[in-house]
Structure formats: C-alpha cells, structure tokens
Scaffold this active site. Structure first.
Site, mmCIF file in Angstrom:
data_model
loop_
_atom_site.group_PDB
_atom_site.id
_atom_site.type_symbol
_atom_site.label_atom_id
_atom_site.label_comp_id
_atom_site.label_asym_id
_atom_site.label_seq_id
_atom_site.Cartn_x
_atom_site.Cartn_y
_atom_site.Cartn_z
ATOM 1 N N LYS A 273 0.839 -1.207 0.000
ATOM 2 C CA LYS A 273 0.000 0.000 0.000
ATOM 3 C C LYS A 273 0.872 1.255 0.000
ATOM 4 C CE LYS A 273 -1.901 2.186 3.382
ATOM 5 N NZ LYS A 273 -2.555 2.487 4.651
ATOM 6 N N ASP B 289 -6.638 1.168 0.966
ATOM 7 C CA ASP B 289 -6.661 1.401 2.411
ATOM 8 C C ASP B 289 -8.057 1.024 2.915
ATOM 9 O OD1 ASP B 289 -8.376 3.425 1.696
ATOM 10 O OD2 ASP B 289 -7.352 4.982 2.843
#
Ligand code: SF4
Length: 226
Positions: free
Chosen positions: A137, A156
């Site tokens: 991420k 997220d």
C-alpha cells in the site's frame, strides 16, 4: 455515453449494470464530485511522502500533516533518519501514535536507503517493498503520487469498504481487492481513483453510517439504503 443515459428512474439501475459499467460510472461521478481530490499528505519529495505514509498508519492524514513540518526540517535527507537518535525521533512523531515502532521503521528506512540506494527513494515496487516498514500500500502511494507511476491501486480501509459496498469486489484482503479493481479502471486513473474513493469514504460513505441519501452514487450502488 454514460451507461445510465436513457434509463428510467433510479430503482433497480444498479442491478442492470455490469461491474465494468459500474466502475466507469463510479470514476466519472466521483471525478465530477471531487475535482480537487489529491494526496492529502503534505510532501515535496518522494522521501517526504514515504515518511508521511509510514506515519499515517493508524493515524489521520491531518494529524500527520501537523507533525511533518518540524520532522522534515530536522530530517531533510535519508541520512538524517539513519543518524537521528530514537528518543529524539520518537518525540517528534509521538502524536501520530505507535511512535516507538514508527521511529524504529524510519531509522531502519533511512539506513536502508543510504546503504542500498545512495540515500534516494527507489521508484520500483520490488525495491520499495524490500525497505523496512514499507508494504504494498505504501509503495503504491509513493509510486503513484511521487513518481507518477501507476503500478497498482492503493487499497486502504476506505478503498476496501467502498469497493465492497459498490459491488466491485467481494474480497476482504487488500491484495485481492486490488487484483479485482485493476482490470476495472484505466491505468492512468489508478492513483486518482484511490483519492476519489478516500474522499467519498470520509465525507459520505462513512464506515459506521453511510449517508446514502446524500450520495451521488446511490443510483448505481447495490448497497444504497433508501
Ligand atoms: S449509496 Fe450508500 S453505500 Fe453506496 S456508495 Fe453511496 S453512501 Fe456508500
């Protein structure tokens, strides 16, 4: 032409759209809703964005932005993170939470950047995820926003929740969600897509109570509550 054009009423529209059509509408509608959508973490270099993203774990972007001016002034280079003492760094980042672990990550990150990359932040997924404290991420955030490289889609908590509610995935695991999203959206839009979903997740499609009555995606959302 929008797949919604010419369809009567809102009821049942979501059921008629393919996932790809719905994805296209999501991007189109959210682009119109949030023309200002961009990375919310203040930064002026790949290193600053990398550090800010690590600090944003379990913390709001607004809180991170309060902390980073003093941090970036004290540590303008990777070598500064490699050399700073843990107690001093912990004091600087304390209010972002989990500050001992984050300080450890940032010091390890600084050392790895100096030792392996001449103090520069690398611009490939493979090299980024090999750095301490950097997962897929974080690497996607840095690649998409600091280097303009759409290698993947940032997933997220907001992106994951909205992707599920909008019927774009049934997965829970971020890597699998990303795998479902990637073929649905044009590659140049991947970084923007994450910003748009995050904006919408914060303002309208909130975690505990989505504001479906105020949502411009309600006509195409299979989870819309009337
Ligand atoms: S209609 Fe409701 S559940 Fe669907 S995206 Fe909008 S706020 Fe979220």
């Amino acid at each position: 032409m929008s797949p919604l054009s010419g369809r009567p009423g809102r009821a049942g529209v979501a059921a008629h759209l393919t996932r790809a059509e719905r994805a296209g509408e999501v991007l189109r509608q959210l682009r119109a809703e949030y023309p200002e959508a961009t990375c919310a973490l203040a930064h002026q270099s790949p290193l600053e964005l990398l550090v800010a993203t690590i600090l944003s774990a379990q913390c709001t972007d607004a809180r991170v932005n309060l902390v980073t001016p003093a941090l970036f002034a004290r540590c303008p280079t990777a070598a500064d993170y490699a050399a700073i003492s843990a107690p001093e760094l912990e004091r600087l980042i304390q209010s972002t939470g989990f500050f001992r672990n984050k300080a450890k990550s940032l010091i390890g990150l600084g050392r790895a950047l100096v030792e392996r990359h001449g103090g520069e932040v690398p611009d490939s997924m493979e090299e980024l995820v090999a750095l301490p404290g950097v997962g897929r991420k974080t690497a996607n955030v840095v690649l998409g926003n600091a280097f303009g490289k759409n290698e993947g889609i940032v997933v997220d908590t907001h992106v994951a929740r909205l992707a599920r509610r909008l019927g774009l995935t049934r997965e829970e695991d971020p890597v699998r969600i990303e795998r479902d999203l990637v073929p649905l959206f044009p590659r140049p839009a991947w970084a923007l897509l994450a910003h748009l979903l995050i904006f919408h997740g914060r303002r309208v499609c909130r975690a505990p109570r989505p504001r479906c009555a105020d949502c411009r995606l309600a006509a195409i959302c299979p989870s819309a509550e009337s």
